[in-house]
Design a protein around this motif. Structure first.
Motif, PDB file in Angstrom:
ATOM      1  N   HIS A 676     -38.110  39.644  27.647  1.00 28.56           N
ATOM      2  CA  HIS A 676     -38.594  39.222  26.327  1.00 28.56           C
ATOM      3  C   HIS A 676     -37.694  39.783  25.228  1.00 28.56           C
ATOM      4  N   CYS A 731     -42.217  38.331  20.244  1.00 26.83           N
ATOM      5  CA  CYS A 731     -41.190  37.876  21.164  1.00 26.83           C
ATOM      6  C   CYS A 731     -40.498  36.680  20.530  1.00 26.83           C
ATOM      7  N   ILE A 733     -38.779  34.429  22.184  1.00 31.61           N
ATOM      8  CA  ILE A 733     -38.903  33.181  22.940  1.00 31.61           C
ATOM      9  C   ILE A 733     -40.005  32.460  22.193  1.00 31.61           C
ATOM     10  N   HIS A 736     -43.376  31.792  23.487  1.00 29.06           N
ATOM     11  CA  HIS A 736     -44.197  32.999  23.663  1.00 29.06           C
ATOM     12  C   HIS A 736     -44.801  33.396  22.326  1.00 29.06           C
ATOM     13  N   MET A 741     -47.738  35.896  21.328  1.00 33.26           N
ATOM     14  CA  MET A 741     -47.135  37.176  21.710  1.00 33.26           C
ATOM     15  C   MET A 741     -46.548  37.791  20.441  1.00 33.26           C
TER      16      MET A 741
HETATM   17 CU    CU Z   1     -41.458  36.615  25.565  1.00 37.68          CU
END
Ligand code: CU
Ligand code: C2O
Ligand code: CU
Length: 749
Positions: A676, A731, A733, A736, A741
């Motif tokens: 991550h 995170c 990404i 995510h 997240m």
């Molecule tokens: Cu992530």
């Protein structure tokens, strides 16, 4: 325009004519098909002639549709339709109709007399009984239906002309349905390819029409493709390639991959790369059979070849005004179009309708004020990533700017020179918004950086690396499923500055590249095909303290690395490929772009052995350590949930409350099986260690995004200065992040 009438093609024994006129002058632009024509016997009811076409892109397209009947007589066409009538439909119903072109029928999209404009178009029907319609059509699917007045029958030709070839839209994916007979009354579709060679898929559909309620279908259609000289390709059943003419190898796999394979094995398809020119597709029933059939022409999606496009150099935005302390910019977020794939128009969302967005250049100590107007249909939030920005201008995910609204962001730029970027940050939908194009560079410089002899001007180039998936029609494909929430959305096409694996011609000298991984989820490991090291001079938060020569550099989403490549090592004629050695994501996309060393060039630049002096923040100065555990939890109904300390993001909760002017250590413990890239807003940090090991050379500069490998623990140290209030850490990404997240932290007095 459109003055020349081409005698279209003569097909073997039957005196055939589609009266298609020339394409508009080949404007520099995407490869495309224009000006389609279909000739077919017109029957009554279900046997009317039906032509479908698609306007693709974002801008409305002006087209002229006309039908030929009586004027086919001098061309030798037997039994033409004596008095054709034309209707234009969109998905909601009839939007225009015409019987005789000199008499306009007002209604629907036709609001005024069209006869003079049709006359001036150069493609007015030759006979007064023939109809024509000019319409400006928004992107969408349309059908032109031709019938005989009073149920008259006979051969008709319907033609669709593109009257606006330079606008941001294309005419694509033409289809015609009609009743196929024998001899001269087979189905004939004409098309013109303009500008550049274009790969097309043509298919002849019969039996599979039954499922759409079409009666009396042509059971076994056979397809031929002709150019002006005769047959250049033929096919009977699409799973059996017929070699010959322009078909030199088995096509079955490519047809399958195109997602346009016919639904029935008896149906036919041909893929061909056509040079600019006029073509006809002829559909017949095997053994003289008759029935309803559909012929369709699609611009195919070839995997665009690598190193075919020149690297776009991203334009720098000019301030609307400036004063002693500030530069003022105006940006409008809106839908735009761009040609990314050959022959396709891709709709993007862009800052000033551009993808990538315009680069903002800023200088430490001078304020940048950006007035952002949201002309999109969704709420947005503009975040300056890496900016040391007070919360009200940071682009918090809940600080939304609604459709039609405006927000002015103020960036004090009280930080050192660095490669920053601005991108959308709207809660829950950041991934899709960035994917659609809302990302751009913000290059901050300062006097110290300017005083260094590093490559400057044209030799200081920003590279935005992003991977994308495209639909067959060229639109962006952003799939959200349990699986992409787990892995993040990774593309199969690699773009640098919006071009597919481009090339850049360089001189034999040093070039500075500011590389940003702007991908939603893909992690790259950058290396040169020559095996030579990349010399890294900067990272997220600006210049390193020394140049770090690295054989390979891993860049996770949102991370930036500034590198210098010395092309003077290579003779003119050398091709140096910037490679991606990370093969974790599928497909692995090993080639990013190519540098072609094409000329000798003087080089005034050098890489000093010390860059920006940096003091390491002692661990002992930290007043607090916070631990964030990254994990994957499983919940019924959803496959994977990404959490921080076991929780999903709650905008109402403050998860951490550091105090202003204190130093903290943040420990990220990744207990999941995936890496991550964790990002913290507001300030720049130093990595203390990852699993107890100090950061590699080049990763030891100022950072705001840190890749935490699966199962690893990273510790970072930072000091909260200047700004009070609420920020996020998440995170990067983006799938995510969107699936929560993320945490809030609030810097307290
Ligand atoms: Cu992530
Ligand atoms: Cu690049 Cu919170 O974002
Ligand atoms: Cu950020």
């Amino acid at each position: 325009m459109l003055k020349v009438l081409i005698p279209f093609a003569t097909l073997g024994s039957f005196a055939f004519a589609v009266t298609l006129a020339a394409a508009p002058p080949a404007a520099p632009g995407p490869a495309t098909i224009t000006n389609l024509a279909t000739r077919l016997p017109v029957g009554v009811d279900d046997q009317a002639l039906i032509t479908g076409f698609i306007v693709q892109g974002t801008a409305p397209k002006k087209v002229l549709i006309r039908v030929a009947g009586p004027s086919l007589v001098p061309l030798g066409v037997p039994k033409p339709l004596g008095n054709p009538r034309l209707e234009l439909h969109d998905s909601s119903g009839v939007i225009a109709m015409n019987d005789n072109w000199q008499t306009t029928q007002i209604g629907g999209v036709v609001t005024s007399n069209q006869a003079p404009e049709i006359q001036n178009s150069g493609v007015a029907p030759a006979n007064e009984a023939e109809p024509a319609i000019i319409a400006t059509l928004v992107p969408g699917t349309y059908t032109a239906v031709v019938r005989g007045v009073a149920n008259g029958t006979g051969v008709g030709v319907v033609e669709v002309y593109d009257l606006g070839s330079s606008s941001g839209s294309l005419l694509t994916n033409l289809s015609t349905r009609g009743y196929v007979q024998t001899g001269d009354n087979v189905m004939i579709a004409g098309l013109i390819v303009v500008t550049q060679p274009t790969r097309v898929i043509i298919r002849a559909v019969g039996p599979s029409l039954t499922q759409f309620g079409v009666p009396d279908v042509l059971a076994n259609p056979q397809l031929e493709l002709h150019d002006a000289n005769g047959t250049i390709a033929r096919n009977d059943d699409w799973q059996v390639t017929q070699l010959g003419g322009v078909i030199a190898s088995d096509q079955v796999a490519e047809i399958q991959k195109s997602q346009l394979a016919p639904a029935n094995a008896a149906e036919s398809a041909i893929i061909a790369t056509l040079q600019p020119g006029a073509y006809t597709a002829v559909v017949r029933g095997i053994g003289g059979t008759t029935g309803n059939a559909l012929v369709e022409v699609y611009v195919a999606s070839p995997a665009p070849a690598s190193f075919n496009a020149a690297l776009p150099i991203l334009p720098v935005l000019t301030p609307t005004s400036s004063d002693a302390a500030s530069d003022y910019y105006d940006i409008t977020m809106q839908v735009g179009t761009r040609q990314i794939l050959p022959g396709k128009v891709t709709t993007i969302w862009g800052y000033n309708a551009m993808y990538p967005g315009p680069t903002i250049k800023a200088h430490s100590g001078r304020r940048t004020v950006v007035r952002q107007v949201n002309n999109l249909q969704e709420s947005v939030s503009v975040h300056l990533h890496g900016g040391h920005t007070p919360p009200d201008s940071d682009g918090h995910p809940t600080d939304l700017v609604g459709p039609g609204a405006t927000k002015t962001y103020v960036y004090p730029n009280n930080q050192v020179a660095a490669t920053l970027w601005y991108h959308d940050h709207a809660i829950d939908v950041t991934g899709r918004h960035v994917y659609m194009g809302l990302s751009a560079f913000y290059l901050l410089s300062d006097g110290f950086e300017e005083s260094l002899p590093l490559p400057k001007g044209d030799n200081d180039i920003a590279l935005l690396i992003q991977d994308r998936l495209f639909n067959t029609d060229g639109s962006l494909n952003y799939p959200i499923t349990d699986s992409t929430i787990r892995t993040g959305v990774v593309g199969d096409t690699l773009l640098v500055n919006g071009a597919v694996q481009p090339y850049l011609q360089v001189g034999r000298r040093k070039v500075r590249l500011r590389i940003l991984n702007g991908s939603n989820a893909r992690i790259y490991k950058l290396a040169l095909s020559t095996g030579d090291a990349l010399v890294q001079v900067g990272s997220d938060g600006g210049l390193l303290s020394y140049p770090a020569a690295r054989a390979a550099i891993t860049v996770a989403p949102a991370e930036r690395v500034d590198v210098v490549i010395d092309f003077s090592k290579y003779p003119v004629g050398t091709e140096v490929v910037l490679k991606n050695q990370n093969s974790f994501s599928v497909p692995s996309l090993p080639d990013i772009m190519r540098f072609d060393v094409v000329r000798e060039e003087a080089d005034e630049s050098s890489i000093p052995s010390t860059l920006r002096p940096m003091v390491r923040v002692p661990e002992s100065s930290a007043s607090l350590t916070r631990t964030f555990t990254l994990s994957q939890t499983f919940q019924s109904g959803r496959e994977d949930i990404w959490t921080i300390n076991g929780k999903l993001y709650d905008p109402a909760v403050v998860d951490a409350a550091p105090q202003l002017d204190t130093t903290e250590i943040w420990t990220f413990r990744n207990s999941s099986d995936q890496a991550h890239p964790m990002h913290i807003h507001d300030i720049e940090w130093q990595i203390l260690d990852i699993d107890g090991v100090p950061p590699a050379r080049g990763d030891d500069g100022m950072k705001d995004t840190f890749l935490i490998p699966a199962g690893s623990t990273a510790r970072v140290i930072g000091t909260f200065t200047d700004n009070l209030g609420e920020y996020v850490s998440h995170c990067h990404i983006l799938e995510h992040e969107d699936h929560a997240m993320m945490i809030n932290f609030e810097v307290q007095p």
